[in-house]
Design a protein around this motif. Structure first.
Motif, PDB file in Angstrom:
ATOM      1  N   UNK A  45      31.998  14.552  47.465  1.00 46.05           N
ATOM      2  CA  UNK A  45      31.619  15.864  47.977  1.00 46.05           C
ATOM      3  C   UNK A  45      32.898  16.603  48.360  1.00 46.05           C
ATOM      4  N   UNK A  46      33.512  17.209  47.381  1.00 47.89           N
ATOM      5  CA  UNK A  46      34.702  18.011  47.642  1.00 47.89           C
ATOM      6  C   UNK A  46      34.267  19.403  48.088  1.00 47.89           C
ATOM      7  N   UNK A  47      35.045  20.059  48.941  1.00 48.03           N
ATOM      8  CA  UNK A  47      34.695  21.438  49.315  1.00 48.03           C
ATOM      9  C   UNK A  47      34.641  22.313  48.068  1.00 48.03           C
ATOM     10  N   UNK A  48      33.844  23.377  48.081  1.00 47.00           N
ATOM     11  CA  UNK A  48      33.815  24.271  46.924  1.00 47.00           C
ATOM     12  C   UNK A  48      35.213  24.797  46.613  1.00 47.00           C
ATOM     13  N   UNK A  49      35.566  24.932  45.346  1.00 46.24           N
ATOM     14  CA  UNK A  49      36.867  25.501  45.019  1.00 46.24           C
ATOM     15  C   UNK A  49      36.944  26.955  45.477  1.00 46.24           C
ATOM     16  N   UNK A  50      38.158  27.403  45.747  1.00 44.06           N
ATOM     17  CA  UNK A  50      38.331  28.763  46.259  1.00 44.06           C
ATOM     18  C   UNK A  50      38.625  29.747  45.134  1.00 44.06           C
ATOM     19  N   UNK A  51      38.119  30.960  45.291  1.00 48.85           N
ATOM     20  CA  UNK A  51      38.490  32.082  44.447  1.00 48.85           C
ATOM     21  C   UNK A  51      39.056  33.156  45.366  1.00 48.85           C
ATOM     22  N   UNK A  52      40.320  33.514  45.157  1.00 48.36           N
ATOM     23  CA  UNK A  52      40.978  34.540  45.947  1.00 48.36           C
ATOM     24  C   UNK A  52      41.093  35.797  45.096  1.00 48.36           C
ATOM     25  N   UNK A  53      40.434  36.855  45.546  1.00 49.68           N
ATOM     26  CA  UNK A  53      40.397  38.114  44.810  1.00 49.68           C
ATOM     27  C   UNK A  53      41.186  39.147  45.613  1.00 49.68           C
ATOM     28  N   UNK A  54      42.233  39.685  45.006  1.00 50.54           N
ATOM     29  CA  UNK A  54      43.083  40.656  45.687  1.00 50.54           C
ATOM     30  C   UNK A  54      42.886  42.039  45.076  1.00 50.54           C
ATOM     31  N   UNK A  55      42.544  42.997  45.946  1.00 47.13           N
ATOM     32  CA  UNK A  55      42.275  44.350  45.497  1.00 47.13           C
ATOM     33  C   UNK A  55      40.804  44.678  45.644  1.00 47.13           C
ATOM     34  N   UNK A  56      40.458  45.514  46.626  1.00 47.33           N
ATOM     35  CA  UNK A  56      39.049  45.800  46.932  1.00 47.33           C
ATOM     36  C   UNK A  56      38.524  46.951  46.084  1.00 47.33           C
ATOM     37  N   UNK A  75      45.001  22.809  43.754  1.00 42.89           N
ATOM     38  CA  UNK A  75      44.982  22.803  42.288  1.00 42.89           C
ATOM     39  C   UNK A  75      43.643  23.220  41.710  1.00 42.89           C
ATOM     40  N   UNK A  76      42.627  23.472  42.552  1.00 41.99           N
ATOM     41  CA  UNK A  76      41.345  23.972  42.054  1.00 41.99           C
ATOM     42  C   UNK A  76      41.155  25.456  42.355  1.00 41.99           C
ATOM     43  N   UNK A  77      42.087  26.060  43.060  1.00 40.42           N
ATOM     44  CA  UNK A  77      41.979  27.464  43.456  1.00 40.42           C
ATOM     45  C   UNK A  77      42.259  28.379  42.276  1.00 40.42           C
ATOM     46  N   UNK A  78      41.481  29.460  42.158  1.00 37.39           N
ATOM     47  CA  UNK A  78      41.767  30.489  41.160  1.00 37.39           C
ATOM     48  C   UNK A  78      42.122  31.780  41.891  1.00 37.39           C
ATOM     49  N   UNK A  79      43.108  32.483  41.361  1.00 39.24           N
ATOM     50  CA  UNK A  79      43.603  33.715  41.967  1.00 39.24           C
ATOM     51  C   UNK A  79      43.410  34.857  40.982  1.00 39.24           C
ATOM     52  N   UNK A  80      42.743  35.909  41.431  1.00 42.67           N
ATOM     53  CA  UNK A  80      42.514  37.092  40.602  1.00 42.67           C
ATOM     54  C   UNK A  80      43.207  38.283  41.267  1.00 42.67           C
ATOM     55  N   UNK A  81      44.227  38.790  40.620  1.00 42.03           N
ATOM     56  CA  UNK A  81      45.007  39.894  41.168  1.00 42.03           C
ATOM     57  C   UNK A  81      44.532  41.191  40.506  1.00 42.03           C
ATOM     58  N   UNK A  82      43.815  41.992  41.283  1.00 42.90           N
ATOM     59  CA  UNK A  82      43.233  43.228  40.769  1.00 42.90           C
ATOM     60  C   UNK A  82      43.792  44.451  41.491  1.00 42.90           C
TER      61      UNK A  82
END
Length: 339
Positions: free
Chosen positions: A199-210, A265-272
């Motif tokens: 039971x790993x924590x959910x992977x993170x998605x970091x979204x930059x730019x609202x 290593x499971x984090x995804x980064x979206x630069x918007x």
């Protein structure tokens, strides 16, 4: 387990005995993966599913027997041509299901402790004996090495040590599987089958730019099971009303926030952000992380200019190769959701 977590925690808190039926193996096509859980409580109430309805009726009866004291067992459900619409999987596969009861106050307390860790998004693995030289149904709960020793036992110090070591490796990868051991934990032996559910924590998605595209990305990320954070330095744009599906909405300079938050290593980064004064410092910070994916919005021309700015700021070519731009898929999209 996460989909029925509130129901399970409620029953444990109320001291209600229950049986958990857990998919421990899948062969061929099947509706649910290993780790899927169905629970049956002492009142006969069912929550969860292990096959989308194919075998739940029979499994319900097995769970009631186990609750009545029959002991834990592993049951298998497959299919043959003459039983396609009887008890079996119409999709043609085979599943193996472990059915185990939690009846006593001590058993319910042990289960509640595991459920609390899962609810708090703290990494944990549960190892359960399925068959062989050890007792079916005995459990070992394993945390990362820096979070303390394992609790419970599989009946042998050597087996506990070997399973703990393997479980921590599987937990780091987010994998669930069945492993075989000797009775005392020897490798490359097949005397004891142990199901290790992580039971790993959910992977993170970091979204930059609202922006509107960020709102669509946050919705999709949440649907896919990511823990989504939207970050923007502009208070008028970084609001909960604009991003209701995000787990967090942060008002901060993007690069400052990224440097202060956890990225694995499971984090995804979206630069918007689509603005050099945000993009360059943010991407320099992103390239210093172990993130699995760094996507950047912008046309090919914009990205070419962005790469030049990053090179001037000292970014190396190997690092720049990690950037995915244009972000999204080339589908001829016109709306944020399509993009």
């Amino acid at each position: 387990m996460r989909d029925i977590l509130p129901d399970l925690r409620s029953r444990c808190a109320d001291g209600v005995p229950l049986a958990l039926a857990t998919v421990v193996a899948v062969h061929g096509s099947a509706p649910r993966d290993p780790g899927a859980v169905m629970a049956v409580d002492a009142a006969g109430t069912v929550v969860g599913s292990v096959s989308g309805g194919c075998v739940e009726g029979d499994l319900y009866e097995v769970a009631r027997e186990v609750l009545a004291g029959a002991g834990p067992r592993v049951v298998s459900y497959g299919i043959s041509d003459d039983e396609a619409f009887g008890v079996g999987l119409t999709c043609g596969g085979t599943i193996e299901v472990l059915v185990r009861a939690y009846v006593s106050a001590a058993e319910l307390a042990d289960l509640a402790a595991l459920l609390d860790l899962i609810a708090d998004d703290r990494p944990v693995a549960e190892a359960t004996v399925l068959s062989g030289a050890a007792e079916t149904g005995v459990r070992l709960v394993i945390r990362p090495s820096d979070a303390g020793p394992a609790t419970g036992t599989l009946g042998s110090e050597g087996l506990d040590a070997a399973v703990t070591d393997d479980a921590r490796g599987l937990l780091a990868q987010g994998h669930t599987t069945t492993q075989w051991y000797g009775a005392h934990g020897q490798r490359r032996m097949q005397e004891v089958a142990v199901f290790i559910r992580t039971y790993a924590p959910p992977p993170r998605m970091l979204v930059f730019g609202a922006i509107d595209h960020a709102a669509a990305t946050a919705r999709i990320g949440s649907f896919l099971g990511y823990r989504v954070t939207v970050c923007d330095a502009r208070p008028a744009f970084a609001t909960r009303e604009r991003f209701p599906t995000a787990d967090e909405v942060v008002r901060a300079w993007p690069h400052t926030y990224l440097e202060s938050t956890e990225v694995d290593a499971r984090t995804v980064i979206c630069v918007l952000t689509h603005d050099p004064k945000f993009d360059v410092p943010l991407l320099l910070a992103a390239l210093r992380t172990p993130a699995a994916y760094i996507g950047v919005m912008g046309s090919r021309r914009t990205h070419h200019d962005r790469l030049a700015r990053l090179r001037e700021a000292g970014a190396e070519e190997a690092a720049l190769a990690r950037l995915a731009s244009p972000v999204g898929l080339d589908l001829g999209a016109r709306t944020p959701e399509e993009t």
